[in-house]
Design a protein around this motif. Structure first.
Motif: not given
Length: 328
Positions: A165-174, A200-206
């Motif tokens: 959930h922290l990853q998803v939250l960080s993704t949307h806040m970014a 290129e696409p960037l992924e928010i990992n753990e």
């Protein structure tokens, strides 16, 4: 001719031994069990200390663990003169032995079950219980936080999986932070795409999701709260503020990566800046925000605490009126 001030004999305990003998013996026994006795880890060939050191890596997002024992020793050294004064003439408390025995039970269970976390978790109980037994509450009260600070360095199993959930939250806040700079992005899970294919696409990992930064900031804020000369409820606010501040600081760090990718060099942003943005962006901003929280609680900068004004009440007595005496 005798000297006027003969040297005072060294301080001794009830058994006539120097005061340093008992803690030195306890420390030696603890060191043997935690640095020599094996039987921990996957292969059962690690000592508790060696196992703990092996877990402080980027895979567990516990790279901050190396700072934990250094901070522990630093806090005890900072209080060393105060501890020496409190230990002189102090009376031990028998209940401290119960706390130490509980920590020993943790070690025995850990050795039987192969759970080194329990052994490390019992170490502060042993040390704190021994201090309570030898010197009583005044000394053990000062040592409580520095000793139990070790718990922050114990990695929790399956901790990374609990941070989805922290990853998803960080993704949307970014994504929201990038939109403030006019950058159009598309979010798919924990991946962020450039709407115009600029980078290129960037992924928010753990790790990028903020768990690594959060654990480091919790460590810093707990020490900050311990050193702050404020009431207990204000210390709790300083500690709990690490959670929103870490999320906000990590959002700014991720936003900076997307801004550089959009208007600068995408490769530099995804590699060099990604590795250094924590030191350049996250920690300065997070520590500054933590200072703002502390200043708000203090109603001013912590090192410029307003002096309490002492108001004196002066009660003046009116002069007695002269009485008139009639003379016959």
């Amino acid at each position: 001719m005798e000297s006027p001030n003969p040297p005072s004999p060294p301080a001794q305990d009830k058994r006539g031994l120097p005061l340093w003998v008992a803690p030195a013996l306890c420390g030696l026994i603890v060191a043997i069990f935690y640095f020599v006795v094996q039987g921990f880890g996957n292969a059962g060939t690690h000592t508790p200390a060696a196992w703990l050191q092996s877990t402080w890596n980027s895979e567990n997002d516990f790279e901050h663990g190396f700072m934990v024992p250094i901070i522990m020793v630093g806090l005890i050294a900072w209080q060393w003169k105060n501890l020496k004064n409190l230990a002189q003439g102090a009376k031990g408390m028998g209940i401290g032995m119960a706390a130490a025995i509980l920590g020993m039970a943790f070690f025995v269970i850990a050795h039987r079950c192969g759970q080194p976390r329990l052994a490390i978790g019992g170490l502060p109980m042993i040390l704190w219980g021994a201090s309570l037994y030898l010197w009583g509450w005044p000394v053990s009260r000062v040592l409580f936080f520095p000793l139990f600070f070790l718990w922050i360095g114990i990695p929790v199993p399956q901790f990374q999986q609990a941070t989805t959930h922290l990853q998803v939250l960080s993704t949307h806040m970014a994504q929201w932070g990038s939109s403030l700079f006019g950058i159009e992005t598309i979010v798919r899970g924990t991946q962020i795409f450039s709407a115009h294919g600029t980078w290129e696409p960037l992924e928010i990992n753990e790790g990028c999701g903020g768990i690594r930064s959060l654990m480091a900031l919790i460590m810093i804020s707990s020490v900050w709260a311990y050193l702050a000369k404020v009431s207990l409820w204000k210390k709790a606010i300083l500690l709990l503020s690490a959670f929103p501040l870490a999320i906000l600081g990590n959002m700014m760090r991720l936003t900076s990566i997307f801004v550089i990718s959009e208007f600068g060099d995408p490769k530099f942003a995804a590699n060099t800046w990604h590795d250094w943005s924590g030191l350049v962006i996250f920690y300065p901003i997070s520590l500054f925000l933590l200072l703002l929280v502390h200043s708000a609680l203090e109603q001013g900068l912590p090192w410029k605490r307003p002096r309490k004004r002492q108001v004196r009440r002066v009660v003046g007595e009116s002069e007695p009126k002269a009485s008139t005496v009639s003379v016959p």
